[in-house]
Design an enzyme around this catalytic site. Structure first.
Site, PDB file in Angstrom:
ATOM      1  N   LEU A 169       0.841  -1.202   0.000  1.00 53.38           N
ATOM      2  CA  LEU A 169       0.000   0.000   0.000  1.00 53.38           C
ATOM      3  C   LEU A 169       0.877   1.254   0.000  1.00 53.38           C
ATOM      4  N   THR A 210       2.531   5.709  -5.173  1.00 51.73           N
ATOM      5  CA  THR A 210       3.808   6.242  -5.681  1.00 51.73           C
ATOM      6  C   THR A 210       4.599   6.834  -4.526  1.00 51.73           C
ATOM      7  N   GLY A 228      15.118  17.484 -17.798  1.00 54.11           N
ATOM      8  CA  GLY A 228      14.069  18.149 -17.022  1.00 54.11           C
ATOM      9  C   GLY A 228      14.615  18.761 -15.739  1.00 54.11           C
ATOM     10  N   MET A 267       0.563  18.093  -8.375  1.00 50.81           N
ATOM     11  CA  MET A 267       0.727  16.651  -8.134  1.00 50.81           C
ATOM     12  C   MET A 267       1.555  16.474  -6.867  1.00 50.81           C
ATOM     13  N   LEU A 268       0.892  16.649  -5.734  1.00 48.13           N
ATOM     14  CA  LEU A 268       1.579  16.584  -4.446  1.00 48.13           C
ATOM     15  C   LEU A 268       0.826  15.664  -3.501  1.00 48.13           C
ATOM     16  N   ALA A 269       1.576  14.963  -2.663  1.00 46.58           N
ATOM     17  CA  ALA A 269       0.968  13.992  -1.756  1.00 46.58           C
ATOM     18  C   ALA A 269      -0.023  14.654  -0.799  1.00 46.58           C
ATOM     19  N   HIS A 308      14.125  32.542  19.993  1.00 43.40           N
ATOM     20  CA  HIS A 308      15.478  32.902  19.571  1.00 43.40           C
ATOM     21  C   HIS A 308      16.470  31.933  20.185  1.00 43.40           C
TER      22      HIS A 308
HETATM   23  P1  FAD Z   1      -0.414   7.582  -6.246  1.00 42.21           P
HETATM   24  O1  FAD Z   1       0.431   7.796  -5.053  1.00 42.21           O
HETATM   25  O2  FAD Z   1       0.246   7.567  -7.575  1.00 42.21           O
HETATM   26  O3  FAD Z   1      -1.196   6.247  -6.002  1.00 42.21           O
HETATM   27  C1  FAD Z   1      -2.021   5.670  -6.946  1.00 42.21           C
HETATM   28  C2  FAD Z   1      -2.081   4.181  -6.679  1.00 42.21           C
HETATM   29  O4  FAD Z   1      -3.106   3.634  -7.485  1.00 42.21           O
HETATM   30  C3  FAD Z   1      -0.816   3.419  -7.048  1.00 42.21           C
HETATM   31  O5  FAD Z   1      -0.365   2.671  -5.945  1.00 42.21           O
HETATM   32  C4  FAD Z   1      -1.232   2.505  -8.199  1.00 42.21           C
HETATM   33  O6  FAD Z   1      -0.595   1.250  -8.158  1.00 42.21           O
HETATM   34  C5  FAD Z   1      -2.711   2.358  -7.920  1.00 42.21           C
HETATM   35  N1  FAD Z   1      -3.510   2.042  -9.100  1.00 42.21           N
HETATM   36  C6  FAD Z   1      -3.516   2.668 -10.305  1.00 42.21           C
HETATM   37  N2  FAD Z   1      -4.435   2.109 -11.125  1.00 42.21           N
HETATM   38  C7  FAD Z   1      -5.004   1.105 -10.409  1.00 42.21           C
HETATM   39  C8  FAD Z   1      -6.030   0.170 -10.693  1.00 42.21           C
HETATM   40  N3  FAD Z   1      -6.666   0.166 -11.868  1.00 42.21           N
HETATM   41  N4  FAD Z   1      -6.351  -0.715  -9.744  1.00 42.21           N
HETATM   42  C9  FAD Z   1      -5.723  -0.735  -8.534  1.00 42.21           C
HETATM   43  N5  FAD Z   1      -4.768   0.140  -8.211  1.00 42.21           N
HETATM   44  C10 FAD Z   1      -4.423   1.057  -9.131  1.00 42.21           C
HETATM   45  N6  FAD Z   1       4.883  14.716  -3.397  1.00 42.21           N
HETATM   46  C11 FAD Z   1       5.040  15.424  -2.280  1.00 42.21           C
HETATM   47  O7  FAD Z   1       4.078  16.052  -1.813  1.00 42.21           O
HETATM   48  N7  FAD Z   1       6.244  15.478  -1.631  1.00 42.21           N
HETATM   49  C12 FAD Z   1       7.325  14.834  -2.097  1.00 42.21           C
HETATM   50  O8  FAD Z   1       8.396  14.905  -1.491  1.00 42.21           O
HETATM   51  C13 FAD Z   1       7.200  14.081  -3.287  1.00 42.21           C
HETATM   52  N8  FAD Z   1       8.256  13.415  -3.789  1.00 42.21           N
HETATM   53  C14 FAD Z   1       8.097  12.681  -4.923  1.00 42.21           C
HETATM   54  C15 FAD Z   1       9.206  12.026  -5.436  1.00 42.21           C
HETATM   55  C16 FAD Z   1       9.097  11.284  -6.588  1.00 42.21           C
HETATM   56  C17 FAD Z   1      10.310  10.574  -7.127  1.00 42.21           C
HETATM   57  C18 FAD Z   1       7.833  11.176  -7.231  1.00 42.21           C
HETATM   58  C19 FAD Z   1       7.696  10.340  -8.473  1.00 42.21           C
HETATM   59  C20 FAD Z   1       6.722  11.824  -6.739  1.00 42.21           C
HETATM   60  C21 FAD Z   1       6.853  12.590  -5.578  1.00 42.21           C
HETATM   61  N9  FAD Z   1       5.776  13.294  -5.044  1.00 42.21           N
HETATM   62  C22 FAD Z   1       5.932  14.039  -3.916  1.00 42.21           C
HETATM   63  C23 FAD Z   1       4.442  13.253  -5.669  1.00 42.21           C
HETATM   64  C24 FAD Z   1       3.540  12.263  -4.936  1.00 42.21           C
HETATM   65  O9  FAD Z   1       4.132  10.987  -4.962  1.00 42.21           O
HETATM   66  C25 FAD Z   1       2.174  12.222  -5.579  1.00 42.21           C
HETATM   67  O10 FAD Z   1       1.633  13.521  -5.662  1.00 42.21           O
HETATM   68  C26 FAD Z   1       1.219  11.348  -4.785  1.00 42.21           C
HETATM   69  O11 FAD Z   1       1.725  10.046  -4.681  1.00 42.21           O
HETATM   70  C27 FAD Z   1      -0.159  11.317  -5.440  1.00 42.21           C
HETATM   71  O12 FAD Z   1      -1.006  10.506  -4.698  1.00 42.21           O
HETATM   72  P2  FAD Z   1      -2.221   9.736  -5.354  1.00 42.21           P
HETATM   73  O13 FAD Z   1      -2.887   9.023  -4.239  1.00 42.21           O
HETATM   74  O14 FAD Z   1      -3.016  10.650  -6.193  1.00 42.21           O
HETATM   75  O15 FAD Z   1      -1.584   8.691  -6.378  1.00 42.21           O
HETATM   76  P1  NAI Z   2       8.225  18.962 -13.187  1.00 44.11           P
HETATM   77  O1  NAI Z   2       6.981  19.371 -13.844  1.00 44.11           O
HETATM   78  O2  NAI Z   2       8.534  19.418 -11.818  1.00 44.11           O
HETATM   79  O3  NAI Z   2       9.461  19.400 -14.081  1.00 44.11           O
HETATM   80  C1  NAI Z   2       9.615  18.972 -15.397  1.00 44.11           C
HETATM   81  C2  NAI Z   2      10.647  19.870 -16.056  1.00 44.11           C
HETATM   82  O4  NAI Z   2      10.964  19.310 -17.307  1.00 44.11           O
HETATM   83  C3  NAI Z   2      10.141  21.283 -16.301  1.00 44.11           C
HETATM   84  O5  NAI Z   2      11.106  22.190 -15.857  1.00 44.11           O
HETATM   85  C4  NAI Z   2       9.931  21.321 -17.808  1.00 44.11           C
HETATM   86  O6  NAI Z   2      10.135  22.607 -18.345  1.00 44.11           O
HETATM   87  C5  NAI Z   2      11.002  20.353 -18.273  1.00 44.11           C
HETATM   88  N1  NAI Z   2      10.749  19.729 -19.568  1.00 44.11           N
HETATM   89  C6  NAI Z   2       9.564  19.331 -20.093  1.00 44.11           C
HETATM   90  N2  NAI Z   2       9.770  18.752 -21.297  1.00 44.11           N
HETATM   91  C7  NAI Z   2      11.109  18.782 -21.519  1.00 44.11           C
HETATM   92  C8  NAI Z   2      11.941  18.314 -22.560  1.00 44.11           C
HETATM   93  N3  NAI Z   2      11.429  17.691 -23.617  1.00 44.11           N
HETATM   94  N4  NAI Z   2      13.272  18.509 -22.477  1.00 44.11           N
HETATM   95  C9  NAI Z   2      13.806  19.134 -21.377  1.00 44.11           C
HETATM   96  N5  NAI Z   2      13.062  19.590 -20.347  1.00 44.11           N
HETATM   97  C10 NAI Z   2      11.734  19.403 -20.419  1.00 44.11           C
HETATM   98  O7  NAI Z   2       8.228  17.367 -13.301  1.00 44.11           O
HETATM   99  P2  NAI Z   2       9.094  16.249 -12.571  1.00 44.11           P
HETATM  100  O8  NAI Z   2      10.357  16.794 -12.037  1.00 44.11           O
HETATM  101  O9  NAI Z   2       9.124  15.111 -13.518  1.00 44.11           O
HETATM  102  O10 NAI Z   2       8.186  15.860 -11.347  1.00 44.11           O
HETATM  103  C11 NAI Z   2       6.836  15.447 -11.557  1.00 44.11           C
HETATM  104  C12 NAI Z   2       5.973  15.868 -10.423  1.00 44.11           C
HETATM  105  O11 NAI Z   2       6.190  15.041  -9.296  1.00 44.11           O
HETATM  106  C13 NAI Z   2       6.260  17.264  -9.909  1.00 44.11           C
HETATM  107  O12 NAI Z   2       5.616  18.241 -10.681  1.00 44.11           O
HETATM  108  C14 NAI Z   2       5.707  17.217  -8.536  1.00 44.11           C
HETATM  109  O13 NAI Z   2       4.333  17.475  -8.593  1.00 44.11           O
HETATM  110  C15 NAI Z   2       5.955  15.784  -8.123  1.00 44.11           C
HETATM  111  N6  NAI Z   2       7.130  15.731  -7.240  1.00 44.11           N
HETATM  112  C16 NAI Z   2       7.100  16.457  -6.089  1.00 44.11           C
HETATM  113  C17 NAI Z   2       8.174  16.477  -5.255  1.00 44.11           C
HETATM  114  C18 NAI Z   2       8.130  17.319  -4.038  1.00 44.11           C
HETATM  115  O14 NAI Z   2       7.055  17.750  -3.663  1.00 44.11           O
HETATM  116  N7  NAI Z   2       9.248  17.581  -3.385  1.00 44.11           N
HETATM  117  C19 NAI Z   2       9.385  15.705  -5.538  1.00 44.11           C
HETATM  118  C20 NAI Z   2       9.325  15.009  -6.799  1.00 44.11           C
HETATM  119  C21 NAI Z   2       8.213  15.020  -7.588  1.00 44.11           C
END
Ligand code: FAD
Ligand code: NAI
Length: 463
Positions: free
Chosen positions: A39, A42, A177, A316-318, A442
């Protein structure tokens, strides 16, 4: 007779699992469908949690190698044990995902294991069984956006998922990116010894974040050794045993240049995950970007089907997904669930960190809203000096007439934590004066927030 639920949530990420727990707390009979073996979605499995574990570990490594000497702590023979670091990350993930399983048991949420498909309104099929539900919640999240001619194999050309699993520090990591993933994971591998080049299409990093913060972040990361190729696009990639050759050209077109990499991280954004859910058959409408279309109460165009999290519009944030999960569960229980989108913080966990909430200066200018800005640097903060973390500043934006806080943008040590104060200020409709008049301990980093609030009216004390 198929088993029947009040709510079936599809997807157990932060949106789905939180929605399921809250709905159960409110007395509903709830099931959550998840196809992954664990569970947490992502975020817990391949996103927030493992990336933060590696960010923490790699920061410790960098401190031990380069920063502690300045504090008079002399270490010799500092070595990297990457296998151990990765194993620790695995344990952190495992503890978190098991925690969600425990919470499901505690709240009597049924985990339906397998891929869920909506067969008709009120009916979900999982692993050959059909279940009935008064309400269906789509919380299927997002996946990495592909790039034409750059084929991901999760070994040499990786998404964030592969970049979290590397067994060897690459000699040269090229990140496509310059967004959140690129800078966080680029920082991890740079700290562990890789040469890192970030290729970004635009003329700036982290689009959407405040310009001034983005510029200073670029300068700071450049000082740390990251290399940036802005206004550039990757048009193709070829692989052989020796590595990857990327074709890079100016964003506006022009001469093609080859860049060699050991590993390429593709991080150009994420797209909603809707495949195989049966949405087309049931008639659930998507928007022009493939996201499930919802109204202000998370309802789709099909009665009884709702959607939350990465699969719908918005950041797209948790924590955004979680808040939507809570709000929707409360709406389904007949309460007034609500998400204040003006108070959702965004944090980039580089070091220094970046944090932002509310409107940027660029957005306020575009909307014609008159504002005042107060800014205060970490160099003038006693605690930051004691820590040796002087890069960055806090900027607070307030309405020119009412002084109401409209936004805050920060770069600096632990600003991901400091931002919560301004989220709360926005939530409460506080003025910059309210923040400035609040007593801050402080010596703390929080005093930079207070001083920035004082600076809104030109009365910062320590600069
Ligand atoms: P998800 O977490 O993507 O969950 C969806 C779930 O649905 C998955 O487990 C998938 O397997 C399941 N699912 C899909 N289709 C089906 C189906 N048909 N049947 C059953 N199950 C299914 N956000 C932050 O706020 N802070 C961070 O530090 C941060 N870091 C990140 C780092 C990375 C590398 C990445 C990739 C993302 C990061 N994010 C971060 C973004 C964050 O992970 C997402 O915004 C968040 O997980 C979205 O939650 P969700 O519940 O919408 O979807
Ligand atoms: P992003 O949207 O943050 O950044 C993508 C970058 O790629 C942008 O700067 C864009 O201009 C660039 N780009 C797009 N097409 C391109 C191309 N063809 N060639 C070169 N550059 C290109 O997306 P990213 O980093 O993939 O993350 C996805 C999402 O996951 C984030 O938007 C965020 O919502 C979530 N995330 C959040 C984190 C956090 O909250 N700390 C950590 C990691 C992910």
């Amino acid at each position: 007779m198929p088993e029947s639920f009040d709510v079936i949530v599809i997807g157990a990420g932060p949106g789905g699992y939180v929605c399921a727990i809250r709905a159960a707390q409110l007395g509903m009979k709830v099931a959550c469908v998840e196809k992954r073996a664990t569970l947490g979605g992502t975020c817990l499995n391949v996103g927030c949690i493992p990336s933060k574990a590696l960010l923490q570990s790699s920061e410790h490594f960098e401190e031990a190698k380069h920063k502690l000497a300045e504090h008079g702590v002399v270490l010799e023979g500092v070595k990297l044990d990457l296998a151990k670091m990765q194993a620790r990350k695995g344990e952190v993930v495992s503890a978190n995902v098991k925690g969600v399983e425990f919470l499901f048991r505690k709240n009597k949420v049924t985990w339906l294991k397998g891929a869920g498909r909506i067969v008709s309104p009120g009916k979900v099929e999982v692993a050959g069984e059909t279940y009935e539900a008064k309400n269906i919640v789509i919380a299927t999240g997002s996946e990495s956006t592909p790039l034409r001619n750059v084929e991901v194999d999760e070994k040499q050309i990786v998404t964030s998922t592969g970049a979290l699993e590397l067994e060897k520090v690459p000699g040269h990591l090229v990140v496509i990116g310059g967004g959140v993933i690129g800078l966080e994971l680029g920082s991890v591998w740079r700290r562990l010894g890789a040469e890192v080049t970030v290729v970004e299409f635009l003329d700036r990093l982290v689009p959407g974040m405040d310009n001034e913060v983005a510029k200073q972040l670029e300068r700071t990361l450049t000082k740390q050794g990251l290399k940036f190729r802005l206004k550039s696009k990757v048009t193709g990639a070829t692989k052989d045993a020796g590595g990857v050759t990327l074709m890079v050209e100016p964003a506006a077109g022009g001469a093609v240049e080859e860049i060699k990499a050991d590993v390429v991280l593709l991080a150009i954004g994420r797209r909603p995950h809707t495949e195989g859910l049966g949405l087309e058959e049931v008639g659930v409408a998507l928007d022009e970007r493939g996201r499930v279309k919802t109204d202000a109460h998370f309802a789709t165009n099909v009665p009884g089907i709702y959607a939350i999290g990465d699969v719908i519009a918005g950041a797209m944030l948790a924590h955004k997904a979680e808040d939507e999960g809570v709000a929707l569960a409360e709406i389904l229980a007949g309460q007034k669930g609500h998400v204040n989108y003006a108070a959702i913080p965004g944090v980039i966990y580089t070091w220094p960190e970046v944090a932002s909430v509310g409107a940027t200066e660029e957005e306020l200018k575009a909307a014609g809203i008159a504002y005042k800005a107060g800014k205060f640097p970490f160099t003038a903060n006693g605690r930051a000096r004691a820590m040796g973390d002087l890069d960055g500043f806090v900027k607070i934006l307030a309405d020119a007439k009412t002084d109401r806080v409209l936004g805050a943008h920060m770069l600096g040590p632990d600003v991901g934590t400091l931002i919560a104060e301004i989220s709360l200020a926005i939530e409460f409709g506080a003025s910059a004066e309210d923040v400035a008049r609040t007593c801050h301990a402080h010596p703390t980093l929080n005093e930079v927030v207070k001083e920035a609030a004082l600076a809104v009216d030109g009365r910062a004390l320590h600069i």
